[in-house]
Scaffold this motif. Sequence first.
Motif, PDB file in Angstrom:
ATOM      1  N   VAL A  98      16.273  -5.898  55.606  1.00 34.89           N
ATOM      2  CA  VAL A  98      15.778  -5.308  56.858  1.00 34.89           C
ATOM      3  C   VAL A  98      16.683  -5.742  58.014  1.00 34.89           C
ATOM      4  CG1 VAL A  98      13.888  -5.287  58.526  1.00 34.89           C
ATOM      5  CG2 VAL A  98      13.380  -5.115  56.083  1.00 34.89           C
ATOM      6  N   ALA A  99      16.980  -7.027  58.095  1.00 34.10           N
ATOM      7  CA  ALA A  99      17.802  -7.550  59.191  1.00 34.10           C
ATOM      8  C   ALA A  99      19.211  -6.962  59.160  1.00 34.10           C
ATOM      9  CB  ALA A  99      17.858  -9.070  59.121  1.00 34.10           C
ATOM     10  N   GLY A 100      19.798  -6.858  57.991  1.00 28.48           N
ATOM     11  CA  GLY A 100      21.147  -6.305  57.868  1.00 28.48           C
ATOM     12  C   GLY A 100      21.202  -4.837  58.261  1.00 28.48           C
ATOM     13  N   LEU A 101      20.220  -4.086  57.795  1.00 29.47           N
ATOM     14  CA  LEU A 101      20.158  -2.668  58.131  1.00 29.47           C
ATOM     15  C   LEU A 101      19.937  -2.477  59.631  1.00 29.47           C
ATOM     16  CD1 LEU A 101      20.237   0.207  57.071  1.00 29.47           C
ATOM     17  CD2 LEU A 101      17.811   0.007  56.495  1.00 29.47           C
ATOM     18  N   HIS A 102      19.074  -3.293  60.194  1.00 27.65           N
ATOM     19  CA  HIS A 102      18.820  -3.228  61.640  1.00 27.65           C
ATOM     20  C   HIS A 102      20.112  -3.467  62.420  1.00 27.65           C
ATOM     21  CE1 HIS A 102      16.939  -3.798  65.535  1.00 27.65           C
ATOM     22  NE2 HIS A 102      17.632  -4.920  65.651  1.00 27.65           N
ATOM     23  N   GLU A 103      20.868  -4.446  62.022  1.00 29.91           N
ATOM     24  CA  GLU A 103      22.096  -4.785  62.740  1.00 29.91           C
ATOM     25  C   GLU A 103      23.118  -3.655  62.641  1.00 29.91           C
ATOM     26  OE1 GLU A 103      23.831  -6.700  65.429  1.00 29.91           O
ATOM     27  OE2 GLU A 103      21.846  -7.315  64.790  1.00 29.91           O
ATOM     28  N   ARG A 104      23.251  -3.042  61.474  1.00 30.73           N
ATOM     29  CA  ARG A 104      24.185  -1.916  61.318  1.00 30.73           C
ATOM     30  C   ARG A 104      23.761  -0.715  62.159  1.00 30.73           C
ATOM     31  NH1 ARG A 104      24.812   0.517  56.417  1.00 30.73           N
ATOM     32  NH2 ARG A 104      22.948  -0.417  55.562  1.00 30.73           N
ATOM     33  N   ILE A 105      22.459  -0.430  62.160  1.00 28.59           N
ATOM     34  CA  ILE A 105      21.948   0.696  62.946  1.00 28.59           C
ATOM     35  C   ILE A 105      22.143   0.430  64.434  1.00 28.59           C
ATOM     36  CG2 ILE A 105      19.812   1.870  63.658  1.00 28.59           C
ATOM     37  CD1 ILE A 105      18.914   1.585  60.689  1.00 28.59           C
ATOM     38  N   ARG A 106      21.845  -0.777  64.863  1.00 26.78           N
ATOM     39  CA  ARG A 106      22.001  -1.136  66.272  1.00 26.78           C
ATOM     40  C   ARG A 106      23.447  -0.960  66.719  1.00 26.78           C
ATOM     41  NH1 ARG A 106      24.095  -4.393  69.259  1.00 26.78           N
ATOM     42  NH2 ARG A 106      24.892  -5.696  67.601  1.00 26.78           N
ATOM     43  N   ALA A 107      24.378  -1.417  65.899  1.00 26.01           N
ATOM     44  CA  ALA A 107      25.798  -1.322  66.243  1.00 26.01           C
ATOM     45  C   ALA A 107      26.262   0.133  66.287  1.00 26.01           C
ATOM     46  CB  ALA A 107      26.631  -2.117  65.241  1.00 26.01           C
ATOM     47  N   ARG A 108      25.840   0.917  65.336  1.00 25.11           N
ATOM     48  CA  ARG A 108      26.253   2.330  65.304  1.00 25.11           C
ATOM     49  C   ARG A 108      25.655   3.100  66.480  1.00 25.11           C
ATOM     50  NH1 ARG A 108      25.332   7.097  61.312  1.00 25.11           N
ATOM     51  NH2 ARG A 108      26.930   8.494  62.068  1.00 25.11           N
ATOM     52  N   ARG A 109      24.407   2.824  66.810  1.00 24.65           N
ATOM     53  CA  ARG A 109      23.783   3.502  67.952  1.00 24.65           C
ATOM     54  C   ARG A 109      24.501   3.136  69.244  1.00 24.65           C
ATOM     55  NH1 ARG A 109      21.724   2.200  72.075  1.00 24.65           N
ATOM     56  NH2 ARG A 109      21.238   0.098  71.356  1.00 24.65           N
ATOM     57  N   ALA A 110      24.815   1.867  69.412  1.00 20.58           N
ATOM     58  CA  ALA A 110      25.510   1.413  70.613  1.00 20.58           C
ATOM     59  C   ALA A 110      26.885   2.075  70.731  1.00 20.58           C
ATOM     60  CB  ALA A 110      25.638  -0.104  70.605  1.00 20.58           C
ATOM     61  N   GLU A 111      27.565   2.214  69.604  1.00 20.83           N
ATOM     62  CA  GLU A 111      28.875   2.853  69.596  1.00 20.83           C
ATOM     63  C   GLU A 111      28.774   4.317  70.035  1.00 20.83           C
ATOM     64  OE1 GLU A 111      31.469   4.337  65.945  1.00 20.83           O
ATOM     65  OE2 GLU A 111      31.341   2.151  66.034  1.00 20.83           O
ATOM     66  N   LEU A 112      27.817   5.057  69.473  1.00 27.18           N
ATOM     67  CA  LEU A 112      27.640   6.458  69.855  1.00 27.18           C
ATOM     68  C   LEU A 112      27.102   6.589  71.274  1.00 27.18           C
ATOM     69  CD1 LEU A 112      26.185   8.132  66.637  1.00 27.18           C
ATOM     70  CD2 LEU A 112      28.384   8.598  67.718  1.00 27.18           C
ATOM     71  N   ASP A 113      26.296   5.639  71.692  1.00 23.31           N
ATOM     72  CA  ASP A 113      25.707   5.670  73.024  1.00 23.31           C
ATOM     73  C   ASP A 113      26.788   5.630  74.101  1.00 23.31           C
ATOM     74  OD1 ASP A 113      23.350   5.796  74.619  1.00 23.31           O
ATOM     75  OD2 ASP A 113      23.535   3.651  75.041  1.00 23.31           O
ATOM     76  N   GLU A 114      27.902   4.994  73.802  1.00 24.27           N
ATOM     77  CA  GLU A 114      29.008   4.908  74.758  1.00 24.27           C
ATOM     78  C   GLU A 114      29.538   6.288  75.136  1.00 24.27           C
ATOM     79  OE1 GLU A 114      30.450   2.350  76.509  1.00 24.27           O
ATOM     80  OE2 GLU A 114      28.722   1.223  75.780  1.00 24.27           O
ATOM     81  N   LEU A 115      29.388   7.268  74.260  1.00 22.87           N
ATOM     82  CA  LEU A 115      29.860   8.621  74.548  1.00 22.87           C
ATOM     83  C   LEU A 115      29.116   9.244  75.727  1.00 22.87           C
ATOM     84  CD1 LEU A 115      30.009  10.068  70.904  1.00 22.87           C
ATOM     85  CD2 LEU A 115      31.944   9.291  72.303  1.00 22.87           C
ATOM     86  N   PHE A 116      27.912   8.756  75.994  1.00 27.36           N
ATOM     87  CA  PHE A 116      27.075   9.356  77.023  1.00 27.36           C
ATOM     88  C   PHE A 116      27.014   8.549  78.312  1.00 27.36           C
ATOM     89  CE2 PHE A 116      25.608  10.827  72.916  1.00 27.36           C
ATOM     90  CZ  PHE A 116      25.717  12.197  73.101  1.00 27.36           C
ATOM     91  N   ARG A 117      27.716   7.454  78.372  1.00 25.83           N
ATOM     92  CA  ARG A 117      27.708   6.637  79.578  1.00 25.83           C
ATOM     93  C   ARG A 117      28.695   7.218  80.589  1.00 25.83           C
ATOM     94  NH1 ARG A 117      24.778   2.001  79.194  1.00 25.83           N
ATOM     95  NH2 ARG A 117      24.309   1.397  77.063  1.00 25.83           N
ATOM     96  N   LYS A 118      28.282   7.220  81.827  1.00 31.94           N
ATOM     97  CA  LYS A 118      29.168   7.690  82.886  1.00 31.94           C
ATOM     98  C   LYS A 118      30.156   6.575  83.194  1.00 31.94           C
ATOM     99  CE  LYS A 118      25.818  10.733  84.934  1.00 31.94           C
ATOM    100  NZ  LYS A 118      25.008  11.062  86.092  1.00 31.94           N
ATOM    101  N   PRO A 119      31.429   6.931  83.412  1.00 28.20           N
ATOM    102  CA  PRO A 119      32.407   5.887  83.753  1.00 28.20           C
ATOM    103  C   PRO A 119      32.071   5.260  85.102  1.00 28.20           C
ATOM    104  CG  PRO A 119      33.399   8.076  83.868  1.00 28.20           C
ATOM    105  CD  PRO A 119      31.995   8.245  83.367  1.00 28.20           C
ATOM    106  N   ALA A 120      32.362   3.988  85.227  1.00 29.91           N
ATOM    107  CA  ALA A 120      32.092   3.268  86.480  1.00 29.91           C
ATOM    108  C   ALA A 120      32.953   3.849  87.595  1.00 29.91           C
ATOM    109  CB  ALA A 120      32.395   1.790  86.310  1.00 29.91           C
TER     110      ALA A 120
END
Length: 98
Positions: free
Chosen positions: A71-93
């Motif tokens: 569970v912990a390993g899967l959570h960490e992989r999902i968290r990292a992948r979501r964060a990576e894709l989430d960067e596509l939607f962030r507005k540049p500073a």
Amino acid sequence: MAIDIPEVTEVRNLLEELGEGALIARLDSFVTLNEGLESKKGEDFIKVSILGFLEGITTTLMMKYPENERVAGLHERIRARRAELDELFRKPAMQNLR
């Protein structure tokens, strides 16, 4: 049209093994609902949404099954992948606000 997110299958299999039938039903409903929005929101946006939902499920599972390393390993992989894709939607500073 199905969006290919391997983590959905992994979480679903894990939920089956843990006997979490109610969460399987919610996962399936959430994925189906979001796949229906793909043409309006775009595939990457839907992936981030689904991965965020999976992150929430695995967070809950970590609290319920703290000793389960899978569970912990899967959570960490999902968290990292979501964060990576989430960067596509962030507005540049904005430079002038620094």
